[in-house]
Design a protein around this motif. Structure first.
Motif, PDB file in Angstrom:
ATOM      1  N   PRO A 167      55.657  59.396  58.868  1.00  0.00           N
ATOM      2  CA  PRO A 167      55.599  60.464  57.730  1.00  0.00           C
ATOM      3  C   PRO A 167      54.916  59.886  56.375  1.00  0.00           C
ATOM      4  N   ALA A 168      54.425  60.417  55.617  1.00  0.00           N
ATOM      5  CA  ALA A 168      53.822  60.050  54.387  1.00  0.00           C
ATOM      6  C   ALA A 168      54.543  60.147  53.294  1.00  0.00           C
ATOM      7  N   ILE A 169      55.963  59.673  53.386  1.00  0.00           N
ATOM      8  CA  ILE A 169      57.043  59.596  52.202  1.00  0.00           C
ATOM      9  C   ILE A 169      56.643  58.553  51.224  1.00  0.00           C
ATOM     10  N   ALA A 175      54.175  60.179  48.788  1.00  0.00           N
ATOM     11  CA  ALA A 175      54.496  61.301  48.055  1.00  0.00           C
ATOM     12  C   ALA A 175      55.514  60.856  47.123  1.00  0.00           C
ATOM     13  N   VAL A 210      60.724  66.965  52.783  1.00  0.00           N
ATOM     14  CA  VAL A 210      60.409  66.435  54.131  1.00  0.00           C
ATOM     15  C   VAL A 210      60.606  67.451  55.177  1.00  0.00           C
ATOM     16  N   VAL A 214      56.238  66.790  52.350  1.00  0.00           N
ATOM     17  CA  VAL A 214      55.616  65.826  53.271  1.00  0.00           C
ATOM     18  C   VAL A 214      55.905  66.764  54.615  1.00  0.00           C
ATOM     19  N   GLY A 232      56.160  66.156  58.112  1.00  0.00           N
ATOM     20  CA  GLY A 232      56.935  65.225  58.905  1.00  0.00           C
ATOM     21  C   GLY A 232      56.544  65.162  60.602  1.00  0.00           C
ATOM     22  N   TYR A 266      51.444  66.216  51.937  1.00  0.00           N
ATOM     23  CA  TYR A 266      51.143  64.924  52.255  1.00  0.00           C
ATOM     24  C   TYR A 266      51.241  64.909  53.843  1.00  0.00           C
ATOM     25  N   SER A 280      49.753  62.646  57.686  1.00  0.00           N
ATOM     26  CA  SER A 280      49.484  61.422  58.223  1.00  0.00           C
ATOM     27  C   SER A 280      48.250  60.987  58.595  1.00  0.00           C
TER      28      SER A 280
END
Length: 263
Positions: free
Chosen positions: A99-101, A104, A113, A177, A179, A205, A207
């Motif tokens: 996930p694009a944590i 972000a 998320v 995000v 997820g 966001y 991935s």
């Protein structure tokens, strides 16, 4: 520069966003989409069972001799990535999905998320937040039934699940995000449900693009002009030759993959 072949695996159609991202970066890439309709969903399975199903999908894809394999599934990336890499690498580089944590959080919070209930609050997600979002306000939002509704193409169920998750999302967030790879297929619906009129434009966001770019980097190749004719598309359902389903073609990413090459 020779054409490349990229394989992707997922339990279902969650691989479509990453496959479409590969197609945008390398229109000439030959794509192998290996999913598991016989075993979907993977989320409720034990880690060992998830790994076994992911390995079966990966073996079917590997028989097509790809240059790289993308694990286009957050659940499989958590539970099966070591097994996949142990079996396939170094012959076939294996790229997981996270996930694009990190990006972000780098852009500032607060953020939410959205993830499956099993992932929300898991040690895996907590570790990502601790590692990449220290000092940023992060809210985990469990999205009950959303991935399954997307997989079925059930519009009413998607709307219900998105609305329920939006109700759990704080009103002051700057970003969401996504997820789960399935969620990128309905990203704009998520944005519309969470966006507040008085707030700045909400950032999403996913991935898919980062994973696609990483796969190209792993095999030492670069993007190409969109003018190149599209490469071939091979679809495998639990190891069997198949076609994109009507549900897959109901999403923009599926239609983009099925589109003929430009003249």
């Amino acid at each position: 520069m020779s054409a490349v072949k990229i394989a992707l695996i997922d339990s279902g159609i969650g691989l479509l966003p990453a496959a479409a991202a590969v197609r945008r970066l390398r229109p000439d890439a030959h794509l192998v989409l290996s999913s598991d309709p016989d075993g979907v969903p993977w989320g409720p399975r034990t880690p060992a069972d998830i790994a076994a199903h992911a390995l079966a999908c990966a073996r079917a894809a590997a028989a097509q001799r790809p240059d790289a394999l993308i694990v286009a599934c957050n659940t499989a990336s958590v539970h099966a990535l070591p097994a996949l890499r142990a079996e396939l690498e170094p012959a076939i580089p294996v790229v997981g999905t996270v996930p694009a944590i990190k990006p972000a959080a780098a852009d500032g919070g607060p953020l939410a998320v959205w993830a499956t209930p099993a992932t929300t609050g898991s040690p895996y997600q907590k570790r990502l937040i601790d590692d990449f979002a220290a000092g940023v306000e992060v809210t985990g939002v469990p999205c009950h039934g959303l991935a399954d509704a997307i997989e079925r193409g059930d519009e009413d169920a998607i709307d219900t699940a998105v609305a329920a998750a939006a109700a759990l999302t704080p009103p002051d967030i700057h970003a969401v995000v996504l997820g789960c790879t399935h969620y990128e297929l309905v990203g704009e619906r998520i944005r519309a449900a969470v966006q507040r009129a008085e707030r700045p434009p909400l950032r999403l966001y996913g991935s898919a693009r980062a994973v696609a770019a990483q796969a190209l980097r792993r095999i030492g190749t670069v993007p190409r002009s969109p003018a190149h004719p599209a490469g071939s598309l091979t679809v495998l359902h639990s190891g069997r030759p198949a076609e994109l389903t009507p549900v897959a073609l109901g999403y923009a990413e599926g239609r983009a993959l099925a589109a003929p090459s430009p003249a």
